[in-house]
Enzyme design. Structure first.
Site, PDB file in Angstrom:
ATOM      1  N   HIS A   1       0.834  -1.208   0.000  1.00  0.00           N
ATOM      2  CA  HIS A   1       0.000   0.000   0.000  1.00  0.00           C
ATOM      3  C   HIS A   1       0.863   1.250   0.000  1.00  0.00           C
ATOM      4  O   HIS A   1       2.044   1.208   0.335  1.00  0.00           O
ATOM      5  CB  HIS A   1      -0.942   0.026   1.202  1.00  0.00           C
ATOM      6  CG  HIS A   1      -0.249   0.098   2.536  1.00  0.00           C
ATOM      7  ND1 HIS A   1       0.146  -1.025   3.222  1.00  0.00           N
ATOM      8  CD2 HIS A   1       0.129   1.148   3.296  1.00  0.00           C
ATOM      9  CE1 HIS A   1       0.720  -0.662   4.359  1.00  0.00           C
ATOM     10  NE2 HIS A   1       0.736   0.654   4.429  1.00  0.00           N
TER      11      HIS A   1
ATOM     12  N   GLU B   1      -7.745   4.751   9.654  1.00  0.00           N
ATOM     13  CA  GLU B   1      -7.352   4.566   8.265  1.00  0.00           C
ATOM     14  C   GLU B   1      -8.472   4.010   7.404  1.00  0.00           C
ATOM     15  O   GLU B   1      -9.394   3.364   7.881  1.00  0.00           O
ATOM     16  CB  GLU B   1      -6.098   3.692   8.167  1.00  0.00           C
ATOM     17  CG  GLU B   1      -6.276   2.277   8.678  1.00  0.00           C
ATOM     18  CD  GLU B   1      -5.022   1.456   8.433  1.00  0.00           C
ATOM     19  OE1 GLU B   1      -3.991   1.750   9.054  1.00  0.00           O
ATOM     20  OE2 GLU B   1      -5.071   0.524   7.624  1.00  0.00           O
TER      21      GLU B   1
ATOM     22  N   GLN C   1      -3.916   3.697   1.247  1.00  0.00           N
ATOM     23  CA  GLN C   1      -4.257   3.757   2.672  1.00  0.00           C
ATOM     24  C   GLN C   1      -4.294   5.228   3.086  1.00  0.00           C
ATOM     25  O   GLN C   1      -3.253   5.881   3.143  1.00  0.00           O
ATOM     26  CB  GLN C   1      -3.174   3.005   3.469  1.00  0.00           C
ATOM     27  CG  GLN C   1      -3.353   2.993   4.969  1.00  0.00           C
ATOM     28  CD  GLN C   1      -2.138   2.372   5.654  1.00  0.00           C
ATOM     29  OE1 GLN C   1      -1.035   2.870   5.524  1.00  0.00           O
ATOM     30  NE2 GLN C   1      -2.340   1.279   6.355  1.00  0.00           N
TER      31      GLN C   1
ATOM     32  N   HIS D   1       4.059   7.172   3.667  1.00  0.00           N
ATOM     33  CA  HIS D   1       4.952   6.018   3.642  1.00  0.00           C
ATOM     34  C   HIS D   1       4.549   5.053   2.528  1.00  0.00           C
ATOM     35  O   HIS D   1       3.458   5.161   1.970  1.00  0.00           O
ATOM     36  CB  HIS D   1       4.958   5.287   4.990  1.00  0.00           C
ATOM     37  CG  HIS D   1       3.666   4.631   5.355  1.00  0.00           C
ATOM     38  ND1 HIS D   1       2.652   5.271   6.034  1.00  0.00           N
ATOM     39  CD2 HIS D   1       3.204   3.373   5.131  1.00  0.00           C
ATOM     40  CE1 HIS D   1       1.642   4.438   6.200  1.00  0.00           C
ATOM     41  NE2 HIS D   1       1.945   3.275   5.669  1.00  0.00           N
TER      42      HIS D   1
ATOM     43  N   GLU E   1       7.471   0.783   5.281  1.00  0.00           N
ATOM     44  CA  GLU E   1       6.785  -0.136   6.172  1.00  0.00           C
ATOM     45  C   GLU E   1       6.848  -1.538   5.563  1.00  0.00           C
ATOM     46  O   GLU E   1       6.616  -1.713   4.369  1.00  0.00           O
ATOM     47  CB  GLU E   1       5.313   0.294   6.323  1.00  0.00           C
ATOM     48  CG  GLU E   1       4.492  -0.630   7.212  1.00  0.00           C
ATOM     49  CD  GLU E   1       3.026  -0.187   7.320  1.00  0.00           C
ATOM     50  OE1 GLU E   1       2.595   0.649   6.506  1.00  0.00           O
ATOM     51  OE2 GLU E   1       2.333  -0.700   8.205  1.00  0.00           O
TER      52      GLU E   1
HETATM   53 CO    CO Z   1       0.812   1.609   6.280  1.00  0.00          CO
END
Ligand code: CO
Length: 132
Positions: free
Chosen positions: A7, A43, A54, A78, A128
């Site tokens: 994502h 989220e 996301q 991210h 991540e």
């Molecule tokens: Co994330």
């Protein structure tokens, strides 16, 4: 180590407004919505092929995403990459001298386990790692 882009995380101030914008403008359908207290975010996830968008709304100004928006405004926060062995990946990165935010996996949304790599060790990008 990376198996796919899981994502792209995008920081927003108003989650309902951002969801509406993505639905109306880009024709995507909300797949999942969840508050992750431990990460200080609410989220919303949209599926795009095998990846997701996301949207992240901070639960308060003193959360990591709240501080990010304060400093840099809304935008890409991210990139999440799918891995099959999160613990092994963290050991490998640590051995390579990469600075980790999480030395140990922690719970993400949708029952995943996640860990973050420090942007100072990844060319300015918060990375991540996500294990299903
Ligand atoms: Co994330």
């Amino acid at each position: 180590m990376f198996q796919r882009v899981d994502h792209v995380g995008i920081a927003v101030r108003d989650l309902d407004a951002a969801i509406g914008f993505y639905e109306r403008t880009f024709g995507v359908t909300l797949e999942h919505r969840e508050t992750v207290e431990e990460q200080g975010v609410e989220e919303a996830l949209f599926r795009v092929g095998e990846s997701r968008i996301q949207l992240l709304r901070p639960l308060g100004p003193e959360t990591p995403v709240g501080r990010f928006i304060e400093r840099r405004g809304e935008g890409v926060h991210h990139v999440g990459y799918g891995v099959s062995d999160l613990k092994g990946a963290l050991e490998q990165l640590e051995a390579a001298g990469v600075r980790l935010i999480d030395a140990e996996p922690r719970p993400g949304s949708r029952g995943t386990m996640v860990a973050f790599v420090h942007p100072k060790s990844a060319g300015g990008v918060l990375v991540e790692l996500v294990q299903e």
